[in-house]
Design a protein around this motif. Sequence first.
Motif, mmCIF file in Angstrom:
data_model
loop_
_atom_site.group_PDB
_atom_site.id
_atom_site.type_symbol
_atom_site.label_atom_id
_atom_site.label_comp_id
_atom_site.label_asym_id
_atom_site.label_seq_id
_atom_site.Cartn_x
_atom_site.Cartn_y
_atom_site.Cartn_z
ATOM 1 N N ASN A 142 0.835 -1.198 0.000
ATOM 2 C CA ASN A 142 0.000 0.000 0.000
ATOM 3 C C ASN A 142 0.871 1.250 0.000
ATOM 4 O O ASN A 142 1.756 1.396 0.855
ATOM 5 C CB ASN A 142 -0.918 0.032 1.225
ATOM 6 C CG ASN A 142 -2.038 -0.986 1.121
ATOM 7 O OD1 ASN A 142 -2.643 -1.163 0.057
ATOM 8 N ND2 ASN A 142 -2.324 -1.667 2.230
ATOM 9 N N ILE A 143 0.634 2.112 -0.973
ATOM 10 C CA ILE A 143 1.339 3.396 -1.021
ATOM 11 C C ILE A 143 0.671 4.349 -0.022
ATOM 12 O O ILE A 143 -0.542 4.527 -0.029
ATOM 13 C CB ILE A 143 1.291 3.987 -2.443
ATOM 14 C CG1 ILE A 143 2.180 3.173 -3.390
ATOM 15 C CG2 ILE A 143 1.744 5.439 -2.444
ATOM 16 C CD1 ILE A 143 2.244 3.720 -4.795
ATOM 17 N N GLN A 144 1.478 4.969 0.815
ATOM 18 C CA GLN A 144 0.978 5.902 1.823
ATOM 19 C C GLN A 144 1.129 7.338 1.325
ATOM 20 O O GLN A 144 2.048 7.642 0.564
ATOM 21 C CB GLN A 144 1.745 5.725 3.132
ATOM 22 C CG GLN A 144 1.652 4.328 3.726
ATOM 23 C CD GLN A 144 0.220 3.940 4.055
ATOM 24 O OE1 GLN A 144 -0.583 4.779 4.504
ATOM 25 N NE2 GLN A 144 -0.116 2.672 3.828
ATOM 26 N N PRO A 145 0.217 8.217 1.701
ATOM 27 C CA PRO A 145 0.315 9.619 1.269
ATOM 28 C C PRO A 145 1.573 10.282 1.818
ATOM 29 O O PRO A 145 1.942 10.104 2.989
ATOM 30 C CB PRO A 145 -0.947 10.264 1.842
ATOM 31 C CG PRO A 145 -1.358 9.373 2.964
ATOM 32 C CD PRO A 145 -0.951 7.988 2.577
ATOM 33 N N LYS A 147 4.648 9.617 1.303
ATOM 34 C CA LYS A 147 5.818 8.757 1.456
ATOM 35 C C LYS A 147 6.579 8.634 0.133
ATOM 36 O O LYS A 147 6.029 8.841 -0.947
ATOM 37 C CB LYS A 147 5.414 7.373 1.951
ATOM 38 C CG LYS A 147 4.774 7.359 3.333
ATOM 39 C CD LYS A 147 5.797 7.740 4.392
ATOM 40 C CE LYS A 147 5.199 7.627 5.792
ATOM 41 N NZ LYS A 147 6.198 7.926 6.853
ATOM 42 N N ASN A 198 4.597 9.762 -3.490
ATOM 43 C CA ASN A 198 3.170 9.803 -3.781
ATOM 44 C C ASN A 198 2.694 11.254 -3.716
ATOM 45 O O ASN A 198 2.727 11.877 -2.651
ATOM 46 C CB ASN A 198 2.413 8.952 -2.760
ATOM 47 C CG ASN A 198 0.908 8.956 -3.017
ATOM 48 O OD1 ASN A 198 0.442 9.377 -4.065
ATOM 49 N ND2 ASN A 198 0.148 8.464 -2.042
ATOM 50 N N GLY A 203 -3.621 7.370 0.082
ATOM 51 C CA GLY A 203 -2.857 6.223 -0.384
ATOM 52 C C GLY A 203 -3.724 5.288 -1.216
ATOM 53 O O GLY A 203 -4.857 5.603 -1.579
#
Length: 225
Positions: A142-145, A147, A198, A203
């Motif tokens: 999962n891509i985090q905001p 990061k 990102n 995310g």
Amino acid sequence: MRLYVLVPAALLGLAPLGCGGSDPEPNDPSQMQNQYGASTQYPPGQYPPGQYGQPAPAGQYGQPAPAGQYGQPAGTPTTPAPTTPAAGASGGQAAPIAPTMVAAATPVLTAMAASEVQGMQAEGGAFAGQFQDGQTLEQPFNIQPGKCYSVIGVGVGIQELDIQLVAHTPPMPPVVLAQDSTTGPNATLGGKGQCFKNPLPIGGPAKAVLRVRGSGMAVGQIYVK
């Protein structure tokens, strides 16, 4: 003596008249017709049967070949235009294996991480696979905001290793966020401070994709900061 000379001269003057008579001229067309038969007249452009210029009967030499036979222009072959693989597309999935089975790659992976992703932390564990030419291996995360992400990959026995970061939120199609620009069996995406950040305030699901040319094993690791 004078009479002897004049008489022969007079006879010579009459000789052509006696020879002319009624014999025909050698090149008289009318006489040729009488000798070889009557001549049939044909309209301009037409000729007696069998002579030069007469149209050949259908099916003989000179008649156009029917459609589909030899001599008919062949259709122009078409060559499919080359296409670029879609995001996440592959020649099949590699067989996942335990990273410990790629022990030979571990020292290389550690050394690359020290020089390429300083100050970053591992995102989850390493992932590895046994590859055939053109196969891929995917690692979801999962891509985090806010990061920033990098991926390092090391190959053993392969010719080329490529890495992509792909966002995929079904039913939307996959979207390539970033990809490596290195060549050879080892690859780095976002190394030397060029990690993928990102840009969104939220995310979402994503995956790191390893794709290889050649056959062998490869191991990858995601890093974040």
